[in-house]
Every structure is written in C-alpha cells, then in structure tokens.
Design an enzyme around this catalytic site. Structure first.
Site, PDB file in Angstrom:
ATOM      1  N   GLY B  63       0.126  -0.602   0.239  1.00  0.00           N
ATOM      2  CA  GLY B  63       0.132   0.343  -0.166  1.00  0.00           C
ATOM      3  C   GLY B  63       0.787   1.614  -0.027  1.00  0.00           C
ATOM      4  N   SER B  64       0.741   2.161   1.095  1.00  0.00           N
ATOM      5  CA  SER B  64       0.613   3.594   0.975  1.00  0.00           C
ATOM      6  C   SER B  64       2.507   3.527   0.627  1.00  0.00           C
ATOM      7  CB  SER B  64       0.076   4.275   1.724  1.00  0.00           C
ATOM      8  OG  SER B  64       0.936   5.408   1.500  1.00  0.00           O
ATOM      9  N   THR B  65       3.247   4.366   0.105  1.00  0.00           N
ATOM     10  CA  THR B  65       4.476   5.062   0.314  1.00  0.00           C
ATOM     11  C   THR B  65       4.824   5.874   1.491  1.00  0.00           C
ATOM     12  OG1 THR B  65       4.194   6.743  -1.403  1.00  0.00           O
ATOM     13  CG2 THR B  65       4.727   5.117  -1.861  1.00  0.00           C
TER      14      THR B  65
END
Lengths: 423, 143
Positions: B63-65
C-alpha cells in the site's frame, strides 16, 4: 558489491554538508540492503508526506533544515490531507492544519515547490521517455512509467527526500530495463466496441488489472488508437489503487509497446488474462459501496487524481450552461497549478456560477469535505475515489459515467443509464 | 521443527522478545494506529493486535508509500516493535527502522528469512535474535 562514484563518496563524507551526508549515508545503507550495483542520477523528485504524521517527522525535517538541507533537483510536494489555500471547511482540527502548514513550510525551506498535487505530470516539469525520476504518488508513478516512459519505482517516504537532497537513487526495480518487460497479456478482444472509446471503461479496466495482475507488468491489446491521455490516467489511478501496478503497456499506444513483441521484450508470453465483459461489470458492481437500496442523490465528487484542464473543459461542455440542482454538492479536486490556468481562462468562474465547488491541495475523500452533512449517495467518475471514499468517509458511493454524474447533478436525482452497460 | 534459524541481518542487533506475527502484508500508513501501535486494517486477519515490545513478524508491507512516516512515529514514541522479521528486503520497513534510529536513537534490528523459516516462527513464541541467528526460547503450543 555497491560501486560509488567519487562524488557519492564526497557527499557521504560530509563534503556537501551534514544534511547531504545523512541523506547519502541512508541511500547507501538501503542500496546495500537491496544488493544494488550502483546509484543513478534522478532528474526530479515528487515527495509524499506533505501533511502532519506526528512529532518525529517534524523533528526529522527541522533537523535537516537546521543542517542546511537543500534539494539539488526540481522537487514537488504531493497532495496532503488539508486544503491550505482554503483552510476553513477542511473537516480537520486547527492544530492539525497548523502542523500541516509547518510541514509544508519545512519542505519549502529545503527548496521544494508546494504544488500539493497528486498529478505532477500536469506540471511544466513533466518527465520524458527513459528519464530516471523518483516519484512517490502511486497514480503518478504508474502514469509516468507507462504513459510517459519515464522510469521510477514507488519511491517510499524519506527515500524520496534523500534522493531530492543528493540527486541520486539506488538502481533497483523499474530503473532496470529488464524489469520493464511485460509479464501478462491482457486481451480486450471480447468486449463491446462502444465501451472501448468511453471514458468510464478505463477506470474499470484499471481496477480489473489491479485485482488480477499482482506484481506482474500487464500488456494490454485491443485499445483504440483514439485512447486519450485522460483515459490512460484514469486507468493508471485505478490499477494502482486496486492493486500494485506501477507499470503497464498498451500495444500501439504507450511508448515502450510499439508491438506486442516489443512490450514483452521479445520473450514468449507466459500468461494471458482475457478481459471479459463479466470482469468489467464485476468491477463496476464492486465500486458501489454501502449503497443498498438508497435512491437519493447526495453529492458528486470528481478529481481523483486531480482533475485535468481538458477534463474541466469536457465537463463544461456536458453541463451546457445548466446549473447544479439546489441542495446537491458538486465538488472537484484539482491542483493549484490547474486551478490557476482555469481561473486565467475564466473556466473556473463559469463553473462556479453553475454551482461547482473546488478543492485544491488535497483529495475530497480526506476529512469531511462537505460544509453540511450529506444525505444520500455520492457519485464519482473516479475508481480511485470510489475505492477509498467509502472507508474514509463511511458514506455510500457509486461509480458512474461522467455523463450520468452531470445529468444527476442537474436534475437533483440519481440518473444512471444502465442500458449503456448492457451486453 | 528447528529451534535455530539463520536469516540475513539487514539491520543487525540483539534482542529477546515475544513474537507478534502478521500472516498478510500490511500498510503502515492507514493500516496501523500510530498512537496505539496496533493493527487497524479490518481486512488484515491480525486486526487488533498490538506490536509494542514485540518482534514484529510480517511477510512484507503493502500500500501507501507514506508507510515509513507512520512506522517512524510508532518507533520514536517508544511504542515500536523491538525487531522486525520480514520475508523480503522490505524497503518501507528498512527506511522506517533506519531513519528512526537517527531521529530517536532507538535501534530496531531487521532480519530477513525465507518462506520455510517464516512458517516456523509462530505468534506468541519467544525468540532470541543475535545478528543473523534466530533461536526459539519458548513454544506457542497452540500454534
């Protein structure tokens, strides 16, 4: 074994200041852990993290600023979770907004540009074919790799900042040509023809790719030559929300896929995914969340990722001077950059007169985007919005064609043309 | 079942603690509460578990960086795991641990293991990590 240039070594040894030394030593640590052979130059960076995540983040940024940290390549900031141009109506607490402003200011004092957009490819610094860049926003990474042919991984927070402070990045993943070859063939030949030229098909296709391709690079065949940049952008955003697809190829359309053979780097095709009408319709139904039997229209939210200038013009054409119905919120998220252009052209003013509201700097699925509570279904033409909106806002959301969003907004009622999707 | 495993110490260190094991990848940003250091992703089978003071075992992040920022807050507040065991050289975890060490002085070792070794480490067991060596101290009889 990691090879370092003389300049890399000088940077790590402190010859370019304390902040650069810290950034370079972190890059070297990561490069060694990943068994990279060398560091490479990046021409530009797009950073995540332009919001308040906590005190440790602020103290790290403050320390870097005190040490004289300056970016050495053009560096822009991603959309955050607060609209700093219009701080009222964010649905966030005053201290959160203050801290978010503080974070943005710290990045600005390092030389970053506060564009606060998830669509950095709309900026004048748009990268070109084979250019090594370090971007961190998922939809932008997929678009840059696939549509522009630039090269970037999903650059993690802080790794992106260290790249900006040194102009260097460990060479791994999609920087290496061997990792850019197609791995799964996605065939569209069985689909109704009129779908392939409609905007709403592309986010649904992206969603199907995200769900089915895992970490593999998809190669799409069967898209018409008329496929537009906005359509490929919607595909990129949906694919990177529903799954991890940092790169896709579309034969005859995207720059590294002149032919099917070129897209697979002359290797045999190992796996094929037939994109059927059922898969597309399944995606459409999965992008209806919490809706059940609700029949009332609440709001329309567009612009995930940030709405483009051409999308605004298209919307204005569809509205044909008709106003948004009373009691319906019509919200569009866009970048400061695009908003300035729209204002200069008078388009922003025209749309405002018809009842359209604008959000800049952030996405409308963060915080509470609405001045008053919304009672009813939210329509969006963005698969990304339809994917993240329901869990962030706990509201019923339906994915719809832009045409349906407009007719619904003008009439004040849910008007979805189901006939369009009938096979 | 082997009680001694040899992994790859990506960030070496030495620690003995109980294992908190996630069977599926997690996004640190959005998937974990940075104040309570617990898993809040409702789609994750281990939703609800707290990782403070534990050896956090996970296949990878997803998911999110922005994941490193969230884990940086968890570690720097003193609520972090005492070590990570990961299946891949997970960049997100490596950056979080490496930056947190610089910011807060808290050292969090990261060890990489293979699939076979990953299967042998169970939730609730106590393990001792020493460089690239992992030693089981107590069994989780329910696992």
């Amino acid at each position: 074994m990691l090879f370092l240039s003389q300049q890399d070594k000088r940077k790590a040894a402190g010859g370019y200041g304390e902040a650069t030394a810290f950034a370079m030593s972190q890059l070297i640590t990561i490069a060694e852990m990943l068994d990279c052979k060398r560091l490479i130059d990046v021409t530009q960076v797009h950073l995540v993290g332009s919001y308040h995540s906590g005190p440790a983040n602020i103290s790290l940024l403050e320390r870097l600023v005190e040490q004289g940290a300056k970016v050495v390549v053009p560096t822009t900031l991603n959309a955050g979770s607060a609209d700093l141009l219009h701080p009222q109506g964010n649905g966030e607490s005053a201290p959160f907004i203050e801290h978010s402003c503080e974070v943005v200011k710290l990045y600005q004092s390092m030389g970053c540009r506060a564009e606060l957009t998830c669509a950095p490819y709309h900026l004048p610094t748009r990268p070109t074919l084979n250019e090594n860049i370090a971007w961190a926003e998922s939809n932008a990474v997929t678009f840059a790799n696939s549509v522009l042919g630039a090269r970037t991984n999903m650059s993690y927070q802080y790794l992106d900042l260290f790249a900006a402070l040194t102009g260097r990045m460990p060479e791994y993943g999609l920087y290496l040509p061997k990792n850019r070859a197609g791995q799964i063939h996605c065939d569209l030949q069985g689909l109704p023809h009129h779908w392939l030229s409609t905007d709403a098909f592309f986010p649904l296709l992206g969603y199907v790719l995200g769900r089915n391709c895992k970490d593999r690079v998809p190669v799409i065949t069967g898209l018409p030559a008329s496929t537009s940049e906005d359509q490929l952008r919607a595909l990129s955003a949906a694919a990177s929300s529903a799954g991890c697809v940092p790169l896709f190829h579309a034969v005859g359309i995207t720059p590294e896929a002149e032919t099917l053979n070129a897209a697979f780097a002359s290797k045999p095709i190992q796996d094929t995914l037939l994109i059927t009408a059922e898969k597309i319709l399944q995606a459409r139904s999965e992008l209806n969340t919490n809706v059940e039997s609700r029949t009332k229209l609440g709001a329309i939210c567009l612009g995930a990722p940030h709405f483009s200038v051409t999308e605004f013009r298209h919307l204005l054409t569809l509205l044909r001077g008709r106003s948004i119905a009373k009691g319906i919120t019509f919200l569009i998220s866009t970048s400061r950059h695009n908003y300035r252009q729209l204002s200069d052209q008078g388009t922003a003013q025209q749309l405002k007169l018809l009842g359209v509201e604008f959000v800049t700097d952030r996405c409308s699925y963060y915080g509470s985007p609405f001045e008053e509570a919304i009672d009813g279904v939210i329509l969006t033409d963005s698969a990304k919005w339809a994917y993240y909106g329901p869990s962030n806002l706990n509201m019923p959301v339906t994915f719809a064609r832009l045409e349906d969003c407009v007719i619904s907004a003008v009439s004040g009622q849910l008007c979805i043309d189901e006939e369009f999707w009938r096979v | 079942m082997s009680n001694v495993l040899t992994g790859k110490a990506l960030i070496p260190g030495s620690v003995t603690a109980t294992v908190a094991k996630l069977e599926e990848p997690i996004s640190y940003w959005g998937g974990m509460d940075t104040e309570t250091a617990s898993v809040i992703d409702v789609h994750n089978p281990q939703c609800g578990i707290r990782i403070t003071g534990k050896i956090m075992v996970l296949p990878s992040t997803k998911g999110s960086t922005a994941g490193p920022g969230a884990m940086l807050e968890i570690i720097s507040s003193g609520n972090g795991p005492v070590a990570f065991i990961v299946l891949s050289a997970d960049i997100c975890t490596l950056i979080a641990a490496s930056v947190a060490h610089e910011v807060s002085g808290i050292h969090t070792p990261v060890i990489q293991v293979d699939h076979h070794q990953f299967e042998q480490i169970h939730h609730g067991e106590t393990w001792c990590l020493e460089g690239s060596t992992l030693v089981r101290i107590t069994y989780n009889l329910d696992a």
